[in-house]
Design a protein around this motif. Structure first.
Motif, PDB file in Angstrom:
ATOM      1  N   ILE A  68      33.484  45.181  39.994  1.00  0.00           N
ATOM      2  CA  ILE A  68      34.679  44.439  39.550  1.00  0.00           C
ATOM      3  C   ILE A  68      35.926  44.995  40.230  1.00  0.00           C
ATOM      4  CG2 ILE A  68      36.167  43.931  37.568  1.00  0.00           C
ATOM      5  CD1 ILE A  68      33.675  43.693  35.861  1.00  0.00           C
ATOM      6  N   ARG A  69      35.970  46.324  40.406  1.00  0.00           N
ATOM      7  CA  ARG A  69      37.098  46.926  41.124  1.00  0.00           C
ATOM      8  C   ARG A  69      37.193  46.355  42.546  1.00  0.00           C
ATOM      9  NH1 ARG A  69      40.561  49.550  37.622  1.00  0.00           N
ATOM     10  NH2 ARG A  69      39.452  51.062  36.299  1.00  0.00           N
ATOM     11  N   GLU A  70      36.064  46.183  43.183  1.00  0.00           N
ATOM     12  CA  GLU A  70      36.065  45.613  44.523  1.00  0.00           C
ATOM     13  C   GLU A  70      36.509  44.152  44.503  1.00  0.00           C
ATOM     14  OE1 GLU A  70      35.627  47.233  47.399  1.00  0.00           O
ATOM     15  OE2 GLU A  70      35.558  49.019  46.111  1.00  0.00           O
ATOM     16  N   GLN A  71      36.135  43.443  43.449  1.00  0.00           N
ATOM     17  CA  GLN A  71      36.567  42.049  43.313  1.00  0.00           C
ATOM     18  C   GLN A  71      38.082  41.963  43.118  1.00  0.00           C
ATOM     19  OE1 GLN A  71      34.751  39.428  43.884  1.00  0.00           O
ATOM     20  NE2 GLN A  71      32.814  40.542  44.098  1.00  0.00           N
ATOM     21  N   VAL A  72      38.654  42.954  42.443  1.00  0.00           N
ATOM     22  CA  VAL A  72      40.116  42.998  42.292  1.00  0.00           C
ATOM     23  C   VAL A  72      40.772  43.119  43.667  1.00  0.00           C
ATOM     24  CG1 VAL A  72      42.058  44.331  41.392  1.00  0.00           C
ATOM     25  CG2 VAL A  72      40.040  43.983  39.969  1.00  0.00           C
ATOM     26  N   LYS A  73      40.219  43.978  44.511  1.00  0.00           N
ATOM     27  CA  LYS A  73      40.765  44.133  45.861  1.00  0.00           C
ATOM     28  C   LYS A  73      40.603  42.838  46.667  1.00  0.00           C
ATOM     29  CE  LYS A  73      39.894  49.132  46.100  1.00  0.00           C
ATOM     30  NZ  LYS A  73      39.157  50.207  46.805  1.00  0.00           N
ATOM     31  N   SER A  74      39.463  42.180  46.481  1.00  0.00           N
ATOM     32  CA  SER A  74      39.245  40.911  47.187  1.00  0.00           C
ATOM     33  C   SER A  74      40.268  39.867  46.742  1.00  0.00           C
ATOM     34  CB  SER A  74      37.834  40.398  46.912  1.00  0.00           C
ATOM     35  OG  SER A  74      36.861  41.273  47.440  1.00  0.00           O
ATOM     36  N   LEU A  75      40.540  39.828  45.435  1.00  0.00           N
ATOM     37  CA  LEU A  75      41.526  38.882  44.917  1.00  0.00           C
ATOM     38  C   LEU A  75      42.907  39.202  45.463  1.00  0.00           C
ATOM     39  CD1 LEU A  75      41.838  36.463  42.983  1.00  0.00           C
ATOM     40  CD2 LEU A  75      42.440  38.093  41.176  1.00  0.00           C
ATOM     41  N   MET A  76      43.226  40.492  45.575  1.00  0.00           N
ATOM     42  CA  MET A  76      44.525  40.882  46.124  1.00  0.00           C
ATOM     43  C   MET A  76      44.633  40.467  47.594  1.00  0.00           C
ATOM     44  SD  MET A  76      46.169  44.622  46.803  1.00  0.00           S
ATOM     45  CE  MET A  76      45.282  44.674  48.363  1.00  0.00           C
ATOM     46  N   GLN A  77      43.555  40.645  48.348  1.00  0.00           N
ATOM     47  CA  GLN A  77      43.571  40.235  49.759  1.00  0.00           C
ATOM     48  C   GLN A  77      43.793  38.729  49.894  1.00  0.00           C
ATOM     49  OE1 GLN A  77      39.832  41.716  51.191  1.00  0.00           O
ATOM     50  NE2 GLN A  77      40.571  43.817  51.454  1.00  0.00           N
ATOM     51  N   LEU A  78      43.194  37.960  49.001  1.00  0.00           N
ATOM     52  CA  LEU A  78      43.412  36.512  49.014  1.00  0.00           C
ATOM     53  C   LEU A  78      44.860  36.181  48.662  1.00  0.00           C
ATOM     54  CD1 LEU A  78      40.105  35.370  47.289  1.00  0.00           C
ATOM     55  CD2 LEU A  78      40.752  34.965  49.661  1.00  0.00           C
ATOM     56  N   ASP A 119      45.929  53.412  45.231  1.00  0.00           N
ATOM     57  CA  ASP A 119      44.642  54.091  45.067  1.00  0.00           C
ATOM     58  C   ASP A 119      44.652  55.058  43.892  1.00  0.00           C
ATOM     59  OD1 ASP A 119      43.379  52.806  47.228  1.00  0.00           O
ATOM     60  OD2 ASP A 119      44.322  54.192  48.645  1.00  0.00           O
ATOM     61  N   ALA A 120      45.796  55.675  43.651  1.00  0.00           N
ATOM     62  CA  ALA A 120      45.860  56.672  42.577  1.00  0.00           C
ATOM     63  C   ALA A 120      45.621  56.041  41.206  1.00  0.00           C
ATOM     64  CB  ALA A 120      47.209  57.379  42.610  1.00  0.00           C
ATOM     65  N   SER A 121      46.288  54.922  40.963  1.00  0.00           N
ATOM     66  CA  SER A 121      46.148  54.252  39.654  1.00  0.00           C
ATOM     67  C   SER A 121      45.085  53.177  39.648  1.00  0.00           C
ATOM     68  CB  SER A 121      47.497  53.650  39.240  1.00  0.00           C
ATOM     69  OG  SER A 121      47.895  52.652  40.175  1.00  0.00           O
ATOM     70  N   GLN A 122      44.524  52.890  40.837  1.00  0.00           N
ATOM     71  CA  GLN A 122      43.533  51.821  40.972  1.00  0.00           C
ATOM     72  C   GLN A 122      44.078  50.495  40.430  1.00  0.00           C
ATOM     73  OE1 GLN A 122      39.952  51.930  42.242  1.00  0.00           O
ATOM     74  NE2 GLN A 122      41.271  53.394  43.325  1.00  0.00           N
ATOM     75  N   ALA A 123      45.364  50.253  40.731  1.00  0.00           N
ATOM     76  CA  ALA A 123      46.021  49.043  40.219  1.00  0.00           C
ATOM     77  C   ALA A 123      46.733  48.314  41.351  1.00  0.00           C
ATOM     78  CB  ALA A 123      47.012  49.406  39.123  1.00  0.00           C
ATOM     79  N   VAL A 124      46.863  47.009  41.174  1.00  0.00           N
ATOM     80  CA  VAL A 124      47.581  46.177  42.141  1.00  0.00           C
ATOM     81  C   VAL A 124      49.068  46.247  41.829  1.00  0.00           C
ATOM     82  CG1 VAL A 124      47.946  43.825  42.971  1.00  0.00           C
ATOM     83  CG2 VAL A 124      45.626  44.629  42.480  1.00  0.00           C
ATOM     84  N   GLN A 125      49.854  46.575  42.854  1.00  0.00           N
ATOM     85  CA  GLN A 125      51.302  46.655  42.705  1.00  0.00           C
ATOM     86  C   GLN A 125      51.926  45.349  43.181  1.00  0.00           C
ATOM     87  OE1 GLN A 125      52.726  49.383  41.283  1.00  0.00           O
ATOM     88  NE2 GLN A 125      50.643  50.213  41.059  1.00  0.00           N
ATOM     89  N   THR A 126      52.894  44.859  42.412  1.00  0.00           N
ATOM     90  CA  THR A 126      53.557  43.589  42.730  1.00  0.00           C
ATOM     91  C   THR A 126      54.872  43.838  43.445  1.00  0.00           C
ATOM     92  OG1 THR A 126      52.593  42.586  40.759  1.00  0.00           O
ATOM     93  CG2 THR A 126      54.443  41.444  41.780  1.00  0.00           C
ATOM     94  N   ASN A 127      55.049  43.182  44.585  1.00  0.00           N
ATOM     95  CA  ASN A 127      56.323  43.228  45.295  1.00  0.00           C
ATOM     96  C   ASN A 127      57.106  41.953  44.977  1.00  0.00           C
ATOM     97  OD1 ASN A 127      55.425  45.635  46.595  1.00  0.00           O
ATOM     98  ND2 ASN A 127      54.314  44.385  48.084  1.00  0.00           N
ATOM     99  N   THR A 128      58.376  41.934  45.321  1.00  0.00           N
ATOM    100  CA  THR A 128      59.208  40.769  45.027  1.00  0.00           C
ATOM    101  C   THR A 128      58.733  39.565  45.839  1.00  0.00           C
ATOM    102  OG1 THR A 128      61.102  42.191  44.605  1.00  0.00           O
ATOM    103  CG2 THR A 128      61.551  39.857  44.996  1.00  0.00           C
ATOM    104  N   ALA A 173      44.190  41.974  34.048  1.00  0.00           N
ATOM    105  CA  ALA A 173      43.043  41.635  33.205  1.00  0.00           C
ATOM    106  C   ALA A 173      41.742  42.167  33.812  1.00  0.00           C
ATOM    107  CB  ALA A 173      42.961  40.127  33.007  1.00  0.00           C
ATOM    108  N   LEU A 174      41.550  41.948  35.118  1.00  0.00           N
ATOM    109  CA  LEU A 174      40.315  42.407  35.761  1.00  0.00           C
ATOM    110  C   LEU A 174      40.232  43.929  35.771  1.00  0.00           C
ATOM    111  CD1 LEU A 174      40.068  39.426  36.506  1.00  0.00           C
ATOM    112  CD2 LEU A 174      39.440  40.110  38.834  1.00  0.00           C
ATOM    113  N   SER A 175      41.370  44.585  35.970  1.00  0.00           N
ATOM    114  CA  SER A 175      41.376  46.048  35.951  1.00  0.00           C
ATOM    115  C   SER A 175      41.036  46.571  34.561  1.00  0.00           C
ATOM    116  CB  SER A 175      42.745  46.576  36.399  1.00  0.00           C
ATOM    117  OG  SER A 175      43.001  46.228  37.752  1.00  0.00           O
ATOM    118  N   GLN A 176      41.538  45.892  33.518  1.00  0.00           N
ATOM    119  CA  GLN A 176      41.236  46.311  32.147  1.00  0.00           C
ATOM    120  C   GLN A 176      39.756  46.112  31.819  1.00  0.00           C
ATOM    121  OE1 GLN A 176      44.120  43.975  29.939  1.00  0.00           O
ATOM    122  NE2 GLN A 176      45.565  45.689  29.847  1.00  0.00           N
ATOM    123  N   ILE A 177      39.173  45.051  32.345  1.00  0.00           N
ATOM    124  CA  ILE A 177      37.738  44.828  32.127  1.00  0.00           C
ATOM    125  C   ILE A 177      36.939  45.971  32.766  1.00  0.00           C
ATOM    126  CG2 ILE A 177      35.786  43.331  32.664  1.00  0.00           C
ATOM    127  CD1 ILE A 177      37.736  40.956  32.583  1.00  0.00           C
TER     128      ILE A 177
END
Length: 339
Positions: free
Chosen positions: A114-124, A150-159, A204-208
């Motif tokens: 699922i973590r890898e799927q989060v990265k895939s979603l971010m790339q999309l 990488d440290a928090s394993q979370a997607v960061q949002t830019n403006t 949501a995906l990160s929390q799962i």
């Protein structure tokens, strides 16, 4: 009235010069296919042609912009379609994890995918068009809207606010894309109740994944099939502070609901893109029809009747030749010939 020989000569030469001018003008018309070469020859027709050419130029610009917007929207549609596949895969993983035979290790393996799927979603979400501009970047489409920490394993949002509107026809504009926030972070928690809040798919995906990574006591106990929360306006917070299978069950129950909401939302986004693509197709047809009519009017306004022009050219050549012969004959007249 007495007419001098010199006056006859001047009149003959003047007539031939005028005929030569008219012949040259006709030759230019035949060569170019146009009734006039300069605006001074027919100011009204020239002004009308200029106005019609400006309209044709605007329609051509609309067509260029339509092609660009169409390309961006189709690329966005592909990215959203791929995002749907990511959520569907995560849903399959969640259903598979909701099984009494799963252990902490197997759930951790599911969380890793699922973590890898989060990265895939971010790339999309960071997809770019053919010019290198980010499809979901809003007004700041030269900057990636998302990054991964990488440290928090979370997607960061830019403006990445703002939706650019592009003119595709007279008085008609269409959005050339959607912001990442509107597509991935503002998923309605409930389709009929705005008060239910919004879902951030990355969070949501990160929390799962976090819930599945947490070691659970009684890991081999059957997990009760998840059910939709009784209160549809319940905030879909998938974080879990417990370490029990029952706590995991509640997270998975909400997870399936959240994923279904996300799939419905992405389907709505694809529908919106499809509507805009149809609008572009319809407007392109309208622009093409208008361009064809304007081109025909412009041609009628400035083009010659080629058959009439060739006939006129032939008559003018014959007339000039006759005038030249007459001039030669008159020039040879003299009273001395009769003495």
């Amino acid at each position: 009235m007495r007419i001098s020989t010199q006056q006859i000569y001047r009149q003959s030469i003047g007539n031939m010069m005028e005929q030569q001018i008219q012949l040259t003008k006709t030759q230019q018309q035949v060569a170019t296919g146009k009734r006039f070469q300069n605006a001074s020859e027919d100011p009204v027709a020239a002004q009308q042609s200029l106005a019609m050419q400006r309209s044709l130029d605007r329609l051509a610009q609309y067509d260029k912009q339509s092609v660009l917007v169409d390309g961006r929207l189709r690329e966005e549609e592909n990215a959203v379609t791929s995002s749907v596949q990511v959520l569907q895969r995560v849903r399959e993983l969640v259903v598979g994890a909701n099984n009494g035979t799963q252990s902490n290790d197997s759930r951790a393996a599911t969380a890793a995918e699922i973590r890898e799927q989060v990265k895939s979603l971010m790339q999309l979400a960071n997809s770019q068009d053919g010019n290198g501009h980010y499809l979901f970047g809003g007004y700041q489409d030269d900057t990636a809207p998302y990054s991964f920490d990488d440290a928090s394993q979370a997607v960061q949002t830019n403006t990445h606010a703002g939706q650019r509107l592009v003119s595709i026809g007279p008085g008609r504009q269409v959005a050339d894309g959607d912001t990442g926030a509107a597509v991935f972070q503002q998923v309605p928690a409930n389709a009929t109740d705005v008060a239910a809040g919004q879902i951030d798919l990355f969070t949501a995906l990160s929390q799962i994944a976090t819930a599945l990574e947490t070691p659970r006591s009684g890991g081999l106990e059957p997990v009760v099939p998840p059910t939709v929360p009784a209160d549809p306006t319940e905030p879909y917070n998938l974080s879990d502070s417990t370490t029990t299978v029952d706590g995991l069950n509640k997270v998975l129950a909400k997870s399936l609901v959240v994923l279904d909401r996300g799939l419905d939302h992405l389907s709505d986004v694809r529908t919106s893109i499809g509507v805009r693509l149809n609008q572009i197709d319809q407007q392109s047809e309208t622009n093409a029809s208008s361009s064809l009519q304007l081109s025909a009017l412009k041609a009628d306004n400035e083009d010659i009747d080629i058959a009439e022009a060739y006939s006129r050219l032939s008559l003018q050549i014959s007339g000039l030749q006759a005038a030249q012969k007459a001039y030669v004959q008159v020039q040879g007249l003299s009273l001395f010939n009769y003495l």
